[in-house]
Scaffold this active site. Structure first.
Site, PDB file in Angstrom:
ATOM      1  N   HIS A 157      16.322   4.239 -23.614  1.00 40.50           N
ATOM      2  CA  HIS A 157      16.867   2.927 -23.987  1.00 40.50           C
ATOM      3  C   HIS A 157      18.259   2.750 -23.396  1.00 40.50           C
ATOM      4  O   HIS A 157      18.919   3.714 -23.017  1.00 40.50           O
ATOM      5  CB  HIS A 157      16.968   2.796 -25.513  1.00 40.50           C
ATOM      6  CG  HIS A 157      15.655   2.534 -26.184  1.00 40.50           C
ATOM      7  ND1 HIS A 157      14.824   3.547 -26.576  1.00 40.50           N
ATOM      8  CD2 HIS A 157      15.029   1.379 -26.515  1.00 40.50           C
ATOM      9  CE1 HIS A 157      13.743   3.024 -27.137  1.00 40.50           C
ATOM     10  NE2 HIS A 157      13.840   1.712 -27.109  1.00 40.50           N
ATOM     11  N   LYS A 161      22.259   1.595 -27.656  1.00 45.76           N
ATOM     12  CA  LYS A 161      21.398   1.941 -28.807  1.00 45.76           C
ATOM     13  C   LYS A 161      22.054   3.039 -29.652  1.00 45.76           C
ATOM     14  O   LYS A 161      22.548   4.021 -29.115  1.00 45.76           O
ATOM     15  CB  LYS A 161      20.005   2.375 -28.329  1.00 45.76           C
ATOM     16  CG  LYS A 161      19.035   2.582 -29.484  1.00 45.76           C
ATOM     17  CD  LYS A 161      17.586   2.565 -29.037  1.00 45.76           C
ATOM     18  CE  LYS A 161      16.636   2.854 -30.176  1.00 45.76           C
ATOM     19  NZ  LYS A 161      16.688   1.840 -31.240  1.00 45.76           N
TER      20      LYS A 161
END
Ligand SMILES: NC(=O)C1=CN([C@@H]2O[C@H](COP(=O)(O)OP(=O)(O)OC[C@H]3O[C@@H](n4cnc5c(N)ncnc54)[C@H](OP(=O)(O)O)[C@@H]3O)[C@@H](O)[C@H]2O)C=CC1
Ligand SMILES: O=C(O)C1=N[C@H](C(=O)O)C[C@H](O)C1
Length: 269
Positions: A157, A161
């Site tokens: 990600h 995040k």
């Protein structure tokens, strides 16, 4: 039937802005509220403008009570603490609460279960059709392959995040554990560092990568002697999660209180 009135909480966030855009594009739903935290820079801004659209006539507010009172549902991609607070207010207002927030603890999950005794909650670590179908395939593969196939879950990600492993990785791990009829809590290996010793048989391993603007990439590897099967999903755009959340809200409208998943919404359970 009249349009379903939806509130977006965390309206200024990456998912919040995407949700406002997808509500604008979707028949049968109307944005009736946009909520951000106290002191947020976006307070007072028109939600349409925030999402790069024409004005929507909905100003971002830090007071959820009046907007929940005039809504049919709330779309919530915020933080665990915020989601627990919104769950109480949504339950009191008797409206649908779609929860995409990840990184909840076991205690947080128990609080969501308690709220779902009175509220209609749809919660999933991933709201996309593709990932929920992938989970079905992972469960089937884990059931079909014997424990000599080592299961490893890899996710990547964007650099912003804050939780790991991702909610999706945990959802896929649960699907693999269910396929093998084992407990994920007992089988999972979430961190490896230093002299770890050989891999325990039957472990379900997790590996986390973070960087750049990656919206969400997940792979489940079944690594056997001389062959590896890899099942993967690539999210090219956050719109896939937002479309799933709006679909979940429409599906949940008028249902009995309870906790539902995206697999329920998509008919995959
Ligand atoms: N299930 C799924 O399909 C998906 C889940 N997610 C999950 O959704 C969550 C949000 O992701 P993302 O949009 O990238 O994160 P962002 O940080 O961009 O957005 C979260 C937003 O929520 C706001 N917020 C936090 N607390 C409150 C509060 N008490 N009241 C109102 N607003 C609040 C934040 O404000 P501030 O910045 O001021 O803290 C921020 O604007 C994460 O948990 C992520 O993992 C993401 C994509 C898909
Ligand atoms: O934080 C994100 O961005 C995402 N979070 C969810 C997760 O934790 O799996 C879903 C998606 O992968 C994007």
């Amino acid at each position: 039937m009249t349009d379903m009135g939806l509130v977006v909480v965390g309206a200024g966030g990456r998912m919040g802005r995407t949700l406002i855009r997808i509500i604008h594009e979707t028949d049968g739903v109307t944005l009736v509220g946009a909520v951000e935290r106290e002191g947020a820079e976006t307070l007072g801004t028109d939600a349409g403008i925030l999402a790069g659209l024409p004005p929507a006539g909905v100003a971002v507010t830090d007071d959820p009570l009046p907007v929940f009172a005039r809504a049919d549902g709330v779309l919530d991609f915020t933080s665990p603490a915020a989601t627990l607070a919104f769950a109480e207010i949504a339950a009191q207002a008797r409206i649908v609460h779609v929860v995409g927030t990840t990184g909840l603890s076991a205690d947080d999950e128990a609080a969501i279960d308690a709220a779902a005794r009175h509220a209609i909650i749809v919660k999933s670590g991933n709201m996309s059709l593709g990932v929920n179908l992938l989970a079905v395939l992972v469960r089937q593969a884990a059931r079909a392959l014997d424990p000599s196939f080592d299961i490893e879950i890899l996710e990547m990600h964007h650099r912003h995040k804050v939780d790991a492993p991702s909610g999706t990785a945990l959802l896929l791990g649960k699907a693999a554990a269910d396929g093998r009829e084992v407990s994920l809590a007992e089988a999972s290996v979430r961190v490896r560092d230093g002299h770890t010793g050989p891999r325990p048989e039957g472990a379900i391993g997790f590996a986390t990568l973070r960087g750049g603007s990656v919206a969400g990439d997940h792979s489940v590897l079944f690594a056997g002697e001389g062959e590896t099967i890899t099942l993967s999903h690539h999210a090219a755009d956050r719109a896939i999660f937002a479309r799933g959340a709006v679909k979940a809200a429409l599906w949940a409208r008028g249902r009995k209180p309870g906790r539902y998943s995206m697999a329920d919404v998509l008919g995959l359970s």
